[in-house]
Design a protein around this motif. Structure first.
Motif, mmCIF file in Angstrom:
data_model
loop_
_atom_site.group_PDB
_atom_site.id
_atom_site.type_symbol
_atom_site.label_atom_id
_atom_site.label_comp_id
_atom_site.label_asym_id
_atom_site.label_seq_id
_atom_site.Cartn_x
_atom_site.Cartn_y
_atom_site.Cartn_z
ATOM 1 N N THR A 27 32.165 -2.186 14.162
ATOM 2 C CA THR A 27 31.391 -2.658 13.018
ATOM 3 C C THR A 27 31.507 -4.170 12.867
ATOM 4 O O THR A 27 30.507 -4.866 12.634
ATOM 5 C CB THR A 27 31.862 -1.950 11.733
ATOM 6 N N THR A 28 32.716 -4.680 13.029
ATOM 7 C CA THR A 28 32.939 -6.126 12.941
ATOM 8 C C THR A 28 32.192 -6.861 14.048
ATOM 9 O O THR A 28 31.547 -7.889 13.808
ATOM 10 C CB THR A 28 34.445 -6.436 13.011
ATOM 11 N N ILE A 29 32.246 -6.328 15.256
ATOM 12 C CA ILE A 29 31.562 -6.935 16.406
ATOM 13 C C ILE A 29 30.050 -6.977 16.167
ATOM 14 O O ILE A 29 29.388 -7.966 16.496
ATOM 15 C CB ILE A 29 31.903 -6.166 17.703
ATOM 16 N N LYS A 30 29.506 -5.923 15.596
ATOM 17 C CA LYS A 30 28.065 -5.906 15.304
ATOM 18 C C LYS A 30 27.697 -7.019 14.322
ATOM 19 O O LYS A 30 26.657 -7.669 14.470
ATOM 20 C CB LYS A 30 27.650 -4.546 14.739
ATOM 21 N N GLY A 31 28.549 -7.234 13.326
ATOM 22 C CA GLY A 31 28.307 -8.310 12.370
ATOM 23 C C GLY A 31 28.376 -9.679 13.028
ATOM 24 O O GLY A 31 27.555 -10.558 12.747
ATOM 25 N N ILE A 32 29.337 -9.855 13.902
ATOM 26 C CA ILE A 32 29.473 -11.125 14.628
ATOM 27 C C ILE A 32 28.252 -11.368 15.500
ATOM 28 O O ILE A 32 27.704 -12.478 15.538
ATOM 29 C CB ILE A 32 30.770 -11.138 15.456
ATOM 30 N N GLU A 33 27.818 -10.327 16.201
ATOM 31 C CA GLU A 33 26.639 -10.451 17.065
ATOM 32 C C GLU A 33 25.415 -10.870 16.241
ATOM 33 O O GLU A 33 24.659 -11.766 16.637
ATOM 34 C CB GLU A 33 26.373 -9.126 17.770
ATOM 35 N N SER A 34 25.248 -10.250 15.100
ATOM 36 C CA SER A 34 24.122 -10.573 14.224
ATOM 37 C C SER A 34 24.190 -12.021 13.745
ATOM 38 O O SER A 34 23.184 -12.738 13.739
ATOM 39 C CB SER A 34 24.113 -9.615 13.033
ATOM 40 N N GLN A 35 25.367 -12.443 13.342
ATOM 41 C CA GLN A 35 25.536 -13.815 12.849
ATOM 42 C C GLN A 35 25.274 -14.836 13.953
ATOM 43 O O GLN A 35 24.622 -15.858 13.720
ATOM 44 C CB GLN A 35 26.944 -14.003 12.276
ATOM 45 N N LEU A 36 25.758 -14.561 15.163
ATOM 46 C CA LEU A 36 25.517 -15.483 16.276
ATOM 47 C C LEU A 36 24.024 -15.569 16.599
ATOM 48 O O LEU A 36 23.509 -16.654 16.888
ATOM 49 C CB LEU A 36 26.311 -15.062 17.511
ATOM 50 N N SER A 37 23.335 -14.443 16.553
ATOM 51 C CA SER A 37 21.892 -14.448 16.804
ATOM 52 C C SER A 37 21.158 -15.263 15.746
ATOM 53 O O SER A 37 20.248 -16.031 16.060
ATOM 54 C CB SER A 37 21.358 -13.014 16.827
ATOM 55 N N THR A 38 21.571 -15.103 14.498
ATOM 56 C CA THR A 38 20.968 -15.871 13.411
ATOM 57 C C THR A 38 21.207 -17.360 13.599
ATOM 58 O O THR A 38 20.297 -18.179 13.426
ATOM 59 C CB THR A 38 21.528 -15.404 12.056
ATOM 60 N N LEU A 39 22.432 -17.714 13.964
ATOM 61 C CA LEU A 39 22.745 -19.127 14.204
ATOM 62 C C LEU A 39 21.914 -19.690 15.344
ATOM 63 O O LEU A 39 21.438 -20.827 15.282
ATOM 64 C CB LEU A 39 24.238 -19.296 14.495
ATOM 65 N N ALA A 40 21.727 -18.893 16.389
ATOM 66 C CA ALA A 40 20.921 -19.350 17.525
ATOM 67 C C ALA A 40 19.474 -19.586 17.109
ATOM 68 O O ALA A 40 18.859 -20.581 17.505
ATOM 69 C CB ALA A 40 20.988 -18.332 18.659
ATOM 70 N N LEU A 41 18.953 -18.694 16.282
ATOM 71 C CA LEU A 41 17.558 -18.836 15.844
ATOM 72 C C LEU A 41 17.363 -20.001 14.880
ATOM 73 O O LEU A 41 16.314 -20.647 14.887
ATOM 74 C CB LEU A 41 17.091 -17.543 15.181
ATOM 75 N N ASN A 42 18.361 -20.263 14.045
ATOM 76 C CA ASN A 42 18.218 -21.282 13.009
ATOM 77 C C ASN A 42 18.662 -22.679 13.430
ATOM 78 O O ASN A 42 18.399 -23.639 12.719
ATOM 79 C CB ASN A 42 18.987 -20.862 11.755
ATOM 80 N N SER A 43 19.326 -22.777 14.563
ATOM 81 C CA SER A 43 19.835 -24.071 14.998
ATOM 82 C C SER A 43 18.692 -24.952 15.503
ATOM 83 O O SER A 43 17.785 -24.493 16.198
ATOM 84 C CB SER A 43 20.863 -23.878 16.110
ATOM 85 N N LEU A 44 18.758 -26.217 15.149
ATOM 86 C CA LEU A 44 17.742 -27.171 15.599
ATOM 87 C C LEU A 44 18.123 -27.828 16.919
ATOM 88 O O LEU A 44 17.264 -28.363 17.615
ATOM 89 C CB LEU A 44 17.527 -28.245 14.525
ATOM 90 N N ASP A 45 19.391 -27.775 17.248
ATOM 91 C CA ASP A 45 19.904 -28.388 18.473
ATOM 92 C C ASP A 45 19.803 -27.381 19.625
ATOM 93 O O ASP A 45 20.341 -26.281 19.552
ATOM 94 C CB ASP A 45 21.367 -28.804 18.247
#
Length: 68
Positions: free
Chosen positions: A12-30
């Motif tokens: 469950t924790t890993i799924k949350g981390i995966e989701s957060q990393l994907s969000t960061l990748a999508l929202n990052s401007l760099d």
């Protein structure tokens, strides 16, 4: 806490981390940051699949852990 419970909690924790990393990748401007976040998400996805397999194995070997 049983081994099965610990593995499921970790999954469950890993799924949350995966989701957060994907969000960061999508929202990052760099572009470099996007690539780093994406690569990290792909690594986490591999770990998630391994844990999902382990949960299935635990449930197969120990039916009392199924669905808990």
């Amino acid at each position: 806490m049983t081994v099965a419970s610990n593995v499921k909690q970790c999954l469950t924790t890993i799924k949350g981390i995966e989701s957060q990393l994907s969000t960061l990748a999508l929202n990052s401007l760099d572009n470099e940051a996007q690539a780093v976040f994406h690569d990290a998400a792909m690594t986490i996805e591999t770990i998630k699949k391994d844990l999902q397999y382990r949960v299935l194995e635990l449930e197969r070997q120990e039916p009392q852990y199924a669905g808990s």
